[in-house]
Scaffold this active site. Structure first.
Site, PDB file in Angstrom:
ATOM      1  N   ASP A   7      18.374  19.841  39.747  1.00 47.72           N
ATOM      2  CA  ASP A   7      17.249  20.657  40.183  1.00 47.72           C
ATOM      3  C   ASP A   7      16.860  21.494  38.956  1.00 47.72           C
ATOM      4  OD1 ASP A   7      15.480  22.190  41.862  1.00 47.72           O
ATOM      5  OD2 ASP A   7      17.015  23.756  41.855  1.00 47.72           O
ATOM      6  N   ASP A   9      14.577  24.838  38.832  1.00 52.18           N
ATOM      7  CA  ASP A   9      14.594  26.292  39.040  1.00 52.18           C
ATOM      8  C   ASP A   9      15.950  26.720  39.613  1.00 52.18           C
ATOM      9  OD1 ASP A   9      11.615  27.287  38.744  1.00 52.18           O
ATOM     10  OD2 ASP A   9      11.524  25.411  39.846  1.00 52.18           O
TER      11      ASP A   9
HETATM   12  C1  G6P Z   1      11.140  25.343  43.171  1.00 55.17           C
HETATM   13  C2  G6P Z   1      11.433  26.781  43.567  1.00 55.17           C
HETATM   14  C3  G6P Z   1      10.615  27.173  44.782  1.00 55.17           C
HETATM   15  C4  G6P Z   1       9.149  26.872  44.549  1.00 55.17           C
HETATM   16  C5  G6P Z   1       8.963  25.401  44.281  1.00 55.17           C
HETATM   17  C6  G6P Z   1       7.512  25.041  44.018  1.00 55.17           C
HETATM   18  O1  G6P Z   1      11.766  24.490  44.046  1.00 55.17           O
HETATM   19  O2  G6P Z   1      12.801  26.952  43.857  1.00 55.17           O
HETATM   20  O3  G6P Z   1      10.814  28.536  45.057  1.00 55.17           O
HETATM   21  O4  G6P Z   1       8.371  27.266  45.651  1.00 55.17           O
HETATM   22  O5  G6P Z   1       9.748  25.051  43.147  1.00 55.17           O
HETATM   23  O6  G6P Z   1       7.137  25.582  42.790  1.00 55.17           O
HETATM   24  P1  G6P Z   1       5.696  25.525  42.134  1.00 55.17           P
HETATM   25  O7  G6P Z   1       6.004  25.750  40.677  1.00 55.17           O
HETATM   26  O8  G6P Z   1       5.131  24.173  42.399  1.00 55.17           O
HETATM   27  O9  G6P Z   1       4.902  26.604  42.745  1.00 55.17           O
HETATM   28 MG    MG Z   2      16.390  25.451  42.678  1.00 56.20          MG
END
Ligand code: G6P
Ligand code: MG
Length: 219
Positions: A7, A9
């Site tokens: 993953d 983030d």
């Molecule tokens: C990751 C983060 C989420 C976020 C998602 C979408 O999974 O953990 O908190 O909402 O990405 O991110 P984006 O960059 O597309 O807004």
């Molecule tokens: Mg994550």
């Protein structure tokens, strides 16, 4: 064990604070309650799903036009903050683990819900480091649906049962388990269902992952 999927983030880079600040700013503008507790419900979930969660918690309903405007605004604020990202934001242990996997000829993939994955990877200098990148731009179903991880395996011709996932969010752990993969949880949050939990990637290695994989799947 034939493929390791990360993953992005919360595993490779910590963008949590930026997501929080961007959602908080949007929430304030619309007089919506937003807290760290609500923010932690958003980890691993697509941007559109995040907004739904925030609106649900607040008992607020908005039109699809307003929802699109809010999503755009949140992302503009978030992307502004991402410009500060650099190689220094790569979380401890990741580069060493990446190198160890490469030395041992294990392909590596990104499986992220974020549509900002290409931007983030470029900012931290890792845009050419993965055998495949599957992100929020390539999937129809957000985590906890297994699509993102199954696509990583499919694109590299690997059996999902021979893949290992590193995840920091419950939605991602559930996605990895649903894909039939071994899941290693990262961070300090309690993640139910993982095969192992580590606070950081600092002590992880090919040998450690492979030994655990043998214990879990090859008994
Ligand atoms: C990751 C983060 C989420 C976020 C998602 C979408 O999974 O953990 O908190 O909402 O990405 O991110 P984006 O960059 O597309 O807004
Ligand atoms: Mg994550």
């Amino acid at each position: 064990m034939e493929l390791v999927i990360f993953d992005l983030d919360g595993v490779i880079v910590s963008t949590d604070k930026y997501h929080y600040e961007a959602w908080k700013s949007l929430a304030d503008e619309h007089s919506l309650l937003f807290s760290h507790e609500i923010n932690s419900m958003l980890r691993g979930v697509s941007r559109a799903e995040c907004l739904k969660i925030i609106l649900d918690v607040n008992g607020r309903v908005v039109s699809s036009v307003d929802s699109s405007k809010m999503l755009l605004k949140k992302n503009t604020i978030y992307q502004d903050k991402l410009h500060a990202l650099s190689k220094n934001d790569i979380l401890p242990g990741f580069l060493k683990l990446l190198n160890d996997l490469k030395v041992n000829n294990i392909p590596v993939a990104i499986g992220s819900s974020s549509r900002n994955t290409p931007l983030i990877l470029k900012k931290i200098g890792l845009d050419r480091s993965f055998d495949t990148v599957v992100d929020g731009n390539c999937i129809d179903n957000s985590k906890p649906h297994p699509e993102v991880f199954l696509k990583c395996a499919e694109q590299l011709g690997k059996n999902p049962l021979k893949c290992v996932v590193y995840e920091d969010a419950i939605a991602g752990v559930d996605a990895g388990i649903a894909a039939g993969m071994m899941v290693i949880g990262v961070g300090t949050e309690k993640l139910t269902g993982v095969h192992k939990m580590v606070k950081t990637l600092e002590n992880e290695s090919y040998e450690i992952i492979n030994n655990l994989y043998k214990e879990v799947f090859e008994v």
